[in-house]
Design an enzyme around this catalytic site. Sequence first.
Site, PDB file in Angstrom:
ATOM      1  N   SER A   8       0.828  -1.210   0.000  1.00 22.44           N
ATOM      2  CA  SER A   8       0.000   0.000   0.000  1.00 22.44           C
ATOM      3  C   SER A   8       0.861   1.259   0.000  1.00 22.44           C
ATOM      4  O   SER A   8       0.558   2.234  -0.709  1.00 22.44           O
ATOM      5  CB  SER A   8      -0.930  -0.015   1.224  1.00 22.44           C
ATOM      6  OG  SER A   8      -1.698   1.157   1.300  1.00 22.44           O
ATOM      7  N   PHE A  53       2.333   2.012  -3.516  1.00 21.78           N
ATOM      8  CA  PHE A  53       1.379   2.573  -4.467  1.00 21.78           C
ATOM      9  C   PHE A  53       0.986   4.002  -4.084  1.00 21.78           C
ATOM     10  O   PHE A  53       0.750   4.835  -4.972  1.00 21.78           O
ATOM     11  CB  PHE A  53       0.146   1.676  -4.567  1.00 21.78           C
ATOM     12  CG  PHE A  53       0.345   0.501  -5.473  1.00 21.78           C
ATOM     13  CD1 PHE A  53       0.321   0.657  -6.847  1.00 21.78           C
ATOM     14  CD2 PHE A  53       0.575  -0.765  -4.961  1.00 21.78           C
ATOM     15  CE1 PHE A  53       0.515  -0.416  -7.700  1.00 21.78           C
ATOM     16  CE2 PHE A  53       0.766  -1.851  -5.797  1.00 21.78           C
ATOM     17  CZ  PHE A  53       0.737  -1.672  -7.171  1.00 21.78           C
ATOM     18  N   HIS A  54       0.885   4.312  -2.790  1.00 24.06           N
ATOM     19  CA  HIS A  54       0.629   5.698  -2.390  1.00 24.06           C
ATOM     20  C   HIS A  54       1.777   6.611  -2.831  1.00 24.06           C
ATOM     21  O   HIS A  54       1.544   7.741  -3.287  1.00 24.06           O
ATOM     22  CB  HIS A  54       0.448   5.787  -0.869  1.00 24.06           C
ATOM     23  CG  HIS A  54      -0.925   5.445  -0.401  1.00 24.06           C
ATOM     24  ND1 HIS A  54      -1.371   4.148  -0.253  1.00 24.06           N
ATOM     25  CD2 HIS A  54      -1.972   6.243  -0.045  1.00 24.06           C
ATOM     26  CE1 HIS A  54      -2.624   4.162   0.179  1.00 24.06           C
ATOM     27  NE2 HIS A  54      -3.016   5.411   0.310  1.00 24.06           N
ATOM     28  N   GLU A  55       3.000   6.131  -2.695  1.00 25.92           N
ATOM     29  CA  GLU A  55       4.152   6.927  -3.111  1.00 25.92           C
ATOM     30  C   GLU A  55       4.154   7.144  -4.625  1.00 25.92           C
ATOM     31  O   GLU A  55       4.443   8.247  -5.105  1.00 25.92           O
ATOM     32  CB  GLU A  55       5.440   6.232  -2.675  1.00 25.92           C
ATOM     33  CG  GLU A  55       6.710   7.003  -2.985  1.00 25.92           C
ATOM     34  CD  GLU A  55       6.823   8.287  -2.174  1.00 25.92           C
ATOM     35  OE1 GLU A  55       7.527   9.208  -2.643  1.00 25.92           O
ATOM     36  OE2 GLU A  55       6.220   8.377  -1.093  1.00 25.92           O
TER      37      GLU A  55
END
Length: 511
Positions: A431, A434-436
Site C-alpha cells: 500500500s 502505491f501511495h508513493e
Amino acid sequence: MAISEDSESLFAAAAASSVIQSGSSVRRRPSAISAVATVEDESSSEEPVPVRDSGSDVDDSVSSEQHVSPATANREKNQVHDISATKFAYRPSAPAHRRVKESPLSSDNIFRHHAGLFNLCIVVLVAVNSRLIIENLMKYGWLIRTGFWFSSKSLRDWPLFMCCLSLAIFPFAAFVVEKLVQQKCISEPVVVLHIFISTAAVVYPVLVILRTDSAFPSGVTLMLFACIVWLKLVSYAHTNYDMRELTKSIEKGEALPNTLNMDYSYDVSFKSLAYFMIAPTLCYQPRYPRSPSIRKGWVLRQLVKLIIFTGVMGFIIEQYINPIVQNSQHPLKGNLLYAIERVLKLSVPNLYVWLCMFYCFFHLWLNILAELLRFGDREFYKDWWNAKTFEEYWRMWNMPVHKWMIRHLYFPCLRNGIPKGVAILIAFLVSALFHELCIAVPCHIFKLWAFGGIMFQVPLILITNYLQNKFRNSMVGNMIFWFIFSILGQPMAVLLYYHDLMNRKSKLDQS
C-alpha cells in the site's frame, strides 16, 4: 402493594393529586392518572377503600349509583381508586429512586441523547464557517479562476490522456495468455507472463509522466488508473490460476466443499473480463450478483450531487487551501510555532476536501457505476468514522482494496507459512509503494513522504490496539485516529509536498 416502576409516574401522580385536593371534580377525562399511577393489592382481591376529602363531590358520585348507568358508576369507582393510588404515590415514604440510571451526558448514553447537541454543533459549525468565508473574501477577494476546470494549458496533457486510453492493451494481453492456457497452447507456469504484463501496466504510465511536464491532477489521475489496472490484472491472473487448480482436482475425482456456493467451472471469457475491468471491484470472478434494473432517476440525482460536491472541493482548494499553503514555510525548516499554526489552519479546509472526496468517489461515483452496470454488491465502505483503532479504519474505509488485500495477499501469505504480523507488514508495504507512486511521480519528487506516512500506520495500529484493550468501550483510539490522520497527518503532507515542489521549480528556473 406494588407501585409502577417508572419514576416519571410519581411526578404525574403528584401533579394529579394536587389538582384533586384543590377541590376540582373527579368527573374529567380518565387520562394519565389511570395510565401511570395504577396500584395493585397483592394481598387481597377487594377494592381499596377510598379516602374521602371533606367538601369534595366524591360522596355524591359514589353513594348514588342507582341513579347513574353502570358504565358511569364503574368509571367513577376507577377514578376514586386513582385518587387513592395518587395519594399513596405522593407519600414521603414512596421511593423516588428505583432503578440504576446514567446521566444523559455519560459516555454510554451521550450517543442516545445527542439530537440537541448535534443541532448545536451544526449551528456553531455554520456560524464559524460563515465567519471564515467572510474573512477570507475580505482578505483575498474572489480567487476562483475562469480556467479552473479547463484551460488551453490542459491541452499539453494529451500524452497522458492517450496513455490512459492505451492501458486497455494490458488486460487484453492477459486475456490472450489465459485463453492460450485454457486451450493448452502454452503450459504452466504462466506467472512470468502475467508479471511482465502487470508490471508494464505501471511502468509505462510512470515513464510517460516523468517525460512530460504535465499538471499534477492529470498525473494523479493517470497513476490511479494504472494502479487499478495492476490490481485487477493480479486478481484476474490469480483467480484463473486457482480455478485451474480446482478444475484439476475435480478431474482427479476429489470432492470439493460447496459451503460458499462457489462456481468451480473454469471458463475464460472476454465478456467477463471486460465487465470486470469497468466494474467497481478489484476482485475478479466470472459472475457477480446483479441488481434487477437500472434506476435512471436515481442515477440522475447522484450525478447532480457529484457535480455539486466536486465544485465544492474546487472552491475550497482555490479559495482557502491555496492561500494558506502559499503563505506558509517549510514545516521542517521554519519556526516551529508558525509551522504548527499553519498546520492547524490548514487542517479544517483540508478535512472538508478529504470528506468531500470520499463522498464523491466512494459513495456517489462507485454507486453510479454500480447502478449503470447493475453491480449488486455495493459495500464500498463501512462506518470507518466510528473506528476505535487504526486497524479498524484500514479494514473499513476502502472495501475494494481491503478485499483485494485479504484475497490476494494476506491469506496467500498465511497459507505459505508467513506469520500474521509479517503478512500485515507486507500488505502495508504494498500500500505504501502505491501511495508513493500516485503522489511522488506526478510531483516528480521522490522524498518518500507518502511511503513513510503509510508505514507509520503500523506502530499506530499497535498503540491504538493497546489502548482499546486497556480502556474497553472507550473512544480514545477514535480520537487519536481523527487527530493524527486529519488534523496532523494530511495537512503536514500537503505542506511538505508543496514546498518540495516549489523548491524543485525554483531550481529548474535557475538552471
